[in-house]
Every structure is written in C-alpha cells, then in structure tokens.
Design a protein around this motif. Sequence first.
Motif, mmCIF file in Angstrom:
data_model
loop_
_atom_site.group_PDB
_atom_site.id
_atom_site.type_symbol
_atom_site.label_atom_id
_atom_site.label_comp_id
_atom_site.label_asym_id
_atom_site.label_seq_id
_atom_site.Cartn_x
_atom_site.Cartn_y
_atom_site.Cartn_z
ATOM 1 N N ASN A 46 6.546 1.086 14.633
ATOM 2 C CA ASN A 46 5.675 0.348 15.556
ATOM 3 C C ASN A 46 5.902 -1.161 15.456
ATOM 4 O O ASN A 46 6.408 -1.673 14.456
ATOM 5 N N SER A 47 5.487 -1.845 16.515
ATOM 6 C CA SER A 47 5.488 -3.307 16.541
ATOM 7 C C SER A 47 4.044 -3.779 16.549
ATOM 8 O O SER A 47 3.206 -3.242 17.293
ATOM 9 N N TYR A 48 3.732 -4.776 15.715
ATOM 10 C CA TYR A 48 2.345 -5.219 15.573
ATOM 11 C C TYR A 48 2.173 -6.690 15.936
ATOM 12 O O TYR A 48 3.098 -7.499 15.777
ATOM 13 N N ASP A 49 0.978 -7.004 16.416
ATOM 14 C CA ASP A 49 0.636 -8.389 16.748
ATOM 15 C C ASP A 49 0.040 -9.122 15.559
ATOM 16 O O ASP A 49 0.107 -10.349 15.482
ATOM 17 N N LEU A 50 -0.541 -8.377 14.643
ATOM 18 C CA LEU A 50 -1.200 -8.978 13.481
ATOM 19 C C LEU A 50 -1.335 -7.916 12.385
ATOM 20 O O LEU A 50 -1.581 -6.752 12.676
ATOM 21 N N ILE A 51 -1.151 -8.347 11.145
ATOM 22 C CA ILE A 51 -1.347 -7.463 9.998
ATOM 23 C C ILE A 51 -2.445 -8.043 9.114
ATOM 24 O O ILE A 51 -2.441 -9.236 8.809
ATOM 25 N N LEU A 52 -3.385 -7.192 8.704
ATOM 26 C CA LEU A 52 -4.375 -7.559 7.697
ATOM 27 C C LEU A 52 -4.058 -6.751 6.453
ATOM 28 O O LEU A 52 -4.051 -5.528 6.491
ATOM 29 N N SER A 53 -3.777 -7.458 5.358
ATOM 30 C CA SER A 53 -3.234 -6.767 4.193
ATOM 31 C C SER A 53 -3.929 -7.147 2.899
ATOM 32 O O SER A 53 -4.094 -8.330 2.588
ATOM 33 N N ASP A 54 -4.318 -6.122 2.147
ATOM 34 C CA ASP A 54 -4.705 -6.333 0.759
ATOM 35 C C ASP A 54 -3.416 -6.558 -0.026
ATOM 36 O O ASP A 54 -2.314 -6.254 0.455
ATOM 37 N N ILE A 55 -3.523 -7.113 -1.218
ATOM 38 C CA ILE A 55 -2.336 -7.307 -2.041
ATOM 39 C C ILE A 55 -2.049 -6.060 -2.852
ATOM 40 O O ILE A 55 -0.923 -5.579 -2.905
ATOM 41 N N LYS A 56 -3.085 -5.490 -3.455
ATOM 42 C CA LYS A 56 -2.897 -4.298 -4.273
ATOM 43 C C LYS A 56 -3.115 -3.048 -3.428
ATOM 44 O O LYS A 56 -4.191 -2.824 -2.881
ATOM 45 N N LEU A 57 -2.077 -2.210 -3.319
ATOM 46 C CA LEU A 57 -2.160 -0.944 -2.609
ATOM 47 C C LEU A 57 -2.068 0.205 -3.626
ATOM 48 O O LEU A 57 -1.929 -0.031 -4.827
ATOM 49 N N LEU A 58 -2.139 1.419 -3.142
ATOM 50 C CA LEU A 58 -2.194 2.562 -4.058
ATOM 51 C C LEU A 58 -0.955 2.677 -4.931
ATOM 52 O O LEU A 58 -1.045 3.100 -6.090
ATOM 53 N N ASP A 59 0.208 2.308 -4.393
ATOM 54 C CA ASP A 59 1.453 2.509 -5.137
ATOM 55 C C ASP A 59 2.195 1.209 -5.442
ATOM 56 O O ASP A 59 3.397 1.215 -5.692
ATOM 57 N N GLY A 60 1.485 0.087 -5.412
ATOM 58 C CA GLY A 60 2.147 -1.180 -5.724
ATOM 59 C C GLY A 60 1.488 -2.332 -5.004
ATOM 60 O O GLY A 60 0.334 -2.245 -4.571
#
Length: 254
Positions: A46-60
């Motif tokens: 997919n192509s996204y206009d904006l990403i909201l991201s935590d730093i710590k995810l389940l696998d890294g």
Amino acid sequence: MTLLILEDEIPAYQKLLSHLKTFFDDEITSHWARSIVEGKTLLAANSYDLILSDIKLLDGISFDLFNEVEVTCPIIFCSAYDDYLFQAFNTNGIAYILKPYTNADFIKALEKYQSLFKQGEYDSKLSSDTFNALKLALQEDQNNYKKRFVIKRPNGIQLLNTSEISMIEASGDFCIAVDQEGKRHPISQTIGSLVQQLPPQKFFRINRSEIVHIEFIEQIESHFKNRLLITVKGCKEKAMTSTSTTSDFRKWLE
C-alpha cells in the motif's frame, strides 16, 4: 486519505484511531500493524499519506522497519520514550508525541502535517542514516541513565522510578527524592553522584543542593539578583536557582 498505524498496544491503537476520525471527520482509511513483520507487509502492498508509529513494536523497534522499507510519507512518532532523543536529528518525520499525550498534543501534530503539505515544504526522502542515528541514541539512552533507585525501608525494599521523582534535595552525604505526591525517599548517594546518573534533558541541578525534574515544574517566577523561584509538584516550598545557574536553566527549558 490512507493512514498506517504502527502500535503494539490495543488501547493505544484505539485511542489513536478515535483521535484521527475526530480530526478528519471520519474521511480516512486506516491500516493497523502491531509488529515489524505486519508493517513490512502493509508498506509493500500500500501507499500511505501519513504514518503514526510507536517506537517499540511486538518484535522490535520501528526504526528497523523504516530502514528496510522505503517510506515516502511523513511519520508522527507516538511513544513513551523521551522526545529529546529526536531533537538532535533533522528528520523528515514531522512530529513526536510523548505518551501519555493530550488531545491538544495530537491536534498540534496533525495541523503541522497539514501545514507542511499545503506549503509544499515536505521532502519525501527519509534517510536510513537518520534512523540508524536515532536507534543508536535510543540504545545509549537506555544504557547510560538510571531508570529506578532501590530505596531501603525498615519494612523492606522499595523501587522508585526516576520518572516519578519531581525533585532531589541534598542532605549531607545522602539525598532526599521527593515524588509528585510529596512523599520523601532517602537515597544513599551524594547530589554530585546523582546528577551524573540522571538524563540531563529531564533533570537540572538548579543550585548546590537541588535538582528539579522538568515534567513536574508547575510555575517559574522572577526573583531578585537574577534568580528564579520554581514551584515543583509535590514540594511544599519553592526551589530557587542560583545566580550562576539561572542562565543555563533558561536555555535548558527551551
């Protein structure tokens, strides 16, 4: 408008989605990933206009994901990690929201996103060097500074997180840490030793005998001889900068 939310905690994801729908009046399509593996799959398809991201995810950590997959849209980082980690880097991510964030914090970040695109000021290239530098800074922060102190009590041992300390007062060869509720905790170390163990972006030694935590400063007032009076949450009496530290304290606040 299509958004990607990278967040491993379900309540945090639901909160983000609620804020987004309110801000954009439900005119969004959103995808959600809790891990690097899931995020990689979505970014590839997919192509996204904006990403909201935590730093710590389940696998890294998400920095590893952004190093593997080219991202050409802005990123708003939403995390409990300290925001000072990002001040030293000129990233193309447009904002960083520190948990627990308020609705006002969230709106401010999204308004900045809209403003950048309206003015055509956003550069779509995200540097892998930047993410590597952020990852290194994160590792150094985790390794170098105290996260908690062991407090010895008559009835046993208590753990005091540094994030709960509003101020530290010197008392001879030991110190008293005051938390936001006004409780006092003895630490068997000198103030000189403690100041070396605490993150300097959060804690500042305002005079010979007191260290304050920026998140618990409630009010700052001018005082005579170029000093400042500081009201700190949980402390009955106001703290005061020395004439020699006032200038550096003002710069630290910024």
